[in-house]
Write a protein that holds these residues in place. Sequence first.
Motif, PDB file in Angstrom:
ATOM      1  N   GLU A 476      37.436  -5.790  19.295  1.00  0.00           N
ATOM      2  CA  GLU A 476      36.845  -4.466  19.649  1.00  0.00           C
ATOM      3  C   GLU A 476      35.823  -4.193  18.774  1.00  0.00           C
ATOM      4  O   GLU A 476      36.120  -4.052  17.505  1.00  0.00           O
ATOM      5  N   CYS A 510      28.988  -7.446  20.011  1.00  0.00           N
ATOM      6  CA  CYS A 510      28.979  -7.302  21.385  1.00  0.00           C
ATOM      7  C   CYS A 510      30.460  -8.009  21.739  1.00  0.00           C
ATOM      8  O   CYS A 510      30.732  -9.027  21.262  1.00  0.00           O
ATOM      9  N   LYS A 511      31.158  -7.478  22.837  1.00  0.00           N
ATOM     10  CA  LYS A 511      32.028  -8.207  23.484  1.00  0.00           C
ATOM     11  C   LYS A 511      32.006  -8.335  25.017  1.00  0.00           C
ATOM     12  O   LYS A 511      31.717  -7.188  25.551  1.00  0.00           O
ATOM     13  N   ASN A 513      33.090  -9.358  28.538  1.00  0.00           N
ATOM     14  CA  ASN A 513      33.988  -9.869  29.545  1.00  0.00           C
ATOM     15  C   ASN A 513      33.605 -10.805  30.649  1.00  0.00           C
ATOM     16  O   ASN A 513      32.722 -10.373  31.461  1.00  0.00           O
ATOM     17  N   VAL A 518      31.953  -6.600  32.020  1.00  0.00           N
ATOM     18  CA  VAL A 518      32.042  -5.378  31.143  1.00  0.00           C
ATOM     19  C   VAL A 518      31.460  -5.861  29.785  1.00  0.00           C
ATOM     20  O   VAL A 518      32.187  -6.623  29.233  1.00  0.00           O
ATOM     21  N   ASP A 520      31.156  -4.397  25.770  1.00  0.00           N
ATOM     22  CA  ASP A 520      31.350  -3.475  24.913  1.00  0.00           C
ATOM     23  C   ASP A 520      30.498  -3.644  23.794  1.00  0.00           C
ATOM     24  O   ASP A 520      30.235  -4.888  23.215  1.00  0.00           O
ATOM     25  N   TYR A 521      29.894  -2.596  23.129  1.00  0.00           N
ATOM     26  CA  TYR A 521      28.849  -2.847  22.187  1.00  0.00           C
ATOM     27  C   TYR A 521      29.099  -1.618  21.089  1.00  0.00           C
ATOM     28  O   TYR A 521      29.500  -0.461  21.386  1.00  0.00           O
ATOM     29  N   GLN A 556      31.531   4.386  17.560  1.00  0.00           N
ATOM     30  CA  GLN A 556      32.282   4.225  18.485  1.00  0.00           C
ATOM     31  C   GLN A 556      31.869   2.943  19.588  1.00  0.00           C
ATOM     32  O   GLN A 556      30.749   2.515  19.345  1.00  0.00           O
ATOM     33  N   THR A 557      32.590   2.618  20.039  1.00  0.00           N
ATOM     34  CA  THR A 557      32.493   1.256  21.152  1.00  0.00           C
ATOM     35  C   THR A 557      31.866   2.069  22.488  1.00  0.00           C
ATOM     36  O   THR A 557      32.448   2.867  23.009  1.00  0.00           O
ATOM     37  N   GLN A 558      30.644   1.292  22.900  1.00  0.00           N
ATOM     38  CA  GLN A 558      30.031   2.034  24.086  1.00  0.00           C
ATOM     39  C   GLN A 558      30.235   0.919  25.101  1.00  0.00           C
ATOM     40  O   GLN A 558      30.128  -0.415  24.671  1.00  0.00           O
ATOM     41  N   SER A 559      30.637   1.175  26.348  1.00  0.00           N
ATOM     42  CA  SER A 559      30.794   0.381  27.227  1.00  0.00           C
ATOM     43  C   SER A 559      29.973   0.380  28.455  1.00  0.00           C
ATOM     44  O   SER A 559      29.783   1.385  28.905  1.00  0.00           O
TER      45      SER A 559
END
Length: 639
Positions: A476, A510-511, A513, A518, A520-521, A556-559
């Motif tokens: 994450e 970055c993640k 999927n 999606v 996540d950043y 915070q992670t933003q999606s």
Amino acid sequence: MNNLFVNTAQEWDTLISQHERAIIGIDLKDTIDNFTNLLLLHHNEIIKEPFFGLKIKFRDKEIQKIVQLTPELFKLLNLSVRSIDGECHTCITSDEEVLIAVKFILGNLFNDIEIDEFEENDEVISYTQLCREIFNSIPFFFKQLGFEIYKSTEQSFINDKIAEKLARAIHSRYKKLMMDFQNTESKKIYSDLYVVTDKSQQYFTVEFDQLPDSIKSSNIDNAYHIPTKLLSIGYEIRECKSDEVVPLLYLSETDVETMAMVEHIRWSWEKRLNGYSYAPIRNDNLKKHNCLVPYDELTEVEKEKDRVLVRLIPLLLQDIGYLPVALSPNLAASIKYPQRANAKIHHVKHNAEKLFNNIKDLAKSNGLELPQNLVDSFQQLIQDSKDVGAGFTSAGTIQRTYLPSTLYFRECLPDSFLLFKPKDIVSGDFYFVSRKDDAIVYITADCTGHGIQGAMLTAICYNYIDQAVNDKKIIEPAAIITNVMPRVEHLMRRSEGNIENKSGMELAVCKLNTNTGVLDYAGLNRPLYYYSNGQLNELVAAKYRESFEVIAQSIQTQSIQLNHSDTIYTFSDGFADQFGGPDLTGERFKTKRFKELLSKIQDQSMTMQKESLNQAIEQWRQQANQEQTDDIIVIGVKI
């Protein structure tokens, strides 16, 4: 010879195909036998030369072993062989490649114990010299057999059409020079530099098509390798569109020196292809030349001859309507010729050599002799600069070893690009990528500084990230940052209030999927841009200044949900911070231009986007004659 033929036929059949041999009209056995005989004769001539002072020689079976090894050696150097169609345009082999060849030959002829014995008996230099002379003769022998050597990686940059255009431009330029030089002194300067000679001056009163075939061929051979010289400073050339203005390529002193080295290598191989070999005293009747030595061993007068030819190249490109285009960093790194020296230590070496030569010339013109301690000091400075430069190169190799390979990067992110341009061989910018089931974690990071400072911090930070993602299985983005940054600060003692050391790291994590699309950043000072629904959007990074502890709770992670064909960009500040532009004093490229450029290239493939970004920043710097001021990294991913 029959045993040799049986042992080597398969390898040689791969090296020179049956089709190429059929064009020449020679069978495989005759090819091998003739090549072997030529090597044996040349070997016997070398060992007789008194100036080499060789106390050793190869036995016939060792020469035959070299013949047997030739296909494998060519494969090692990425060299290919084909029949000569018209003029022979054998490629240039760099000094580095010659050294690789010599080590390969020695390592296959003798075992480690024998080589140790050579060193004990001071014979290793003789064996090295003998191997070098034999390897240098191989292209000439292939030419005698009707074949030329080429590098397939260069074929897209060099062709007969460009070569003839450049040859015509060279002739036209030299004609103009001769018309402009009305006084004897001006003509003498160019005669001394061998740009033209008394014998060749008659040819500068006629058009190119009226030249004798031998002179025309010589011009074409010179022109044929101009693209090669440009490759050494990171440029290829392409024909301009009818409405394009051809800018004059700016060559820094470093560029001129790099291309002059390649020009000397080209000249050396041209001489060897015509049967010349080294001797301390020049004798054209015997085809001996004292300048068949590495560029660094030439006198300053001889080096200047190469520089004069190189400085004409930008004008020649304008004459034929060809535009210099920056190579992609990956392609530039694959070029085996001497590379443009960007690291400061290389500039130190170059400037020290230049100053030393100027002082020597000044002393000589005044009839003075330099004190030996001054000569020793300069030579020590130049040697120390070389040693430090070699250290930079080794450090760059180490850094490339622990960073993910471009192949793995593309496996994880198939429709993507990585624009990675270190300023000083080693980089303070770096990237990370790892696959975890359906998730791809990739990171763009910028450590404080560049060069050695940035690279040392890069190694530490990369290790912390690798431990977090691959050992601790943290994927994450915000969690990766909160795991890594306290460790970085602790190492730098920032958390203990040491305000003297403000080294650290900015990053975009970055993640992605791959099933759902999606993204996540989370980021520190490094935002993320994404192009979706016809506009460029931004995910804002957390502001990081003095202490991570102060902002840790706010990370915070933003999606976001991405759609098919949306593109994502992460980057360091290096691209926007490059100086250049139409104002010769130079201004930064800036974030606004960077955003506009990203929006402009959305209709291009990711590969072409990388090329467009690289071209844009190179042309930006070129306009104001600016060197690269910071490391550059940009990662683009298309969904």
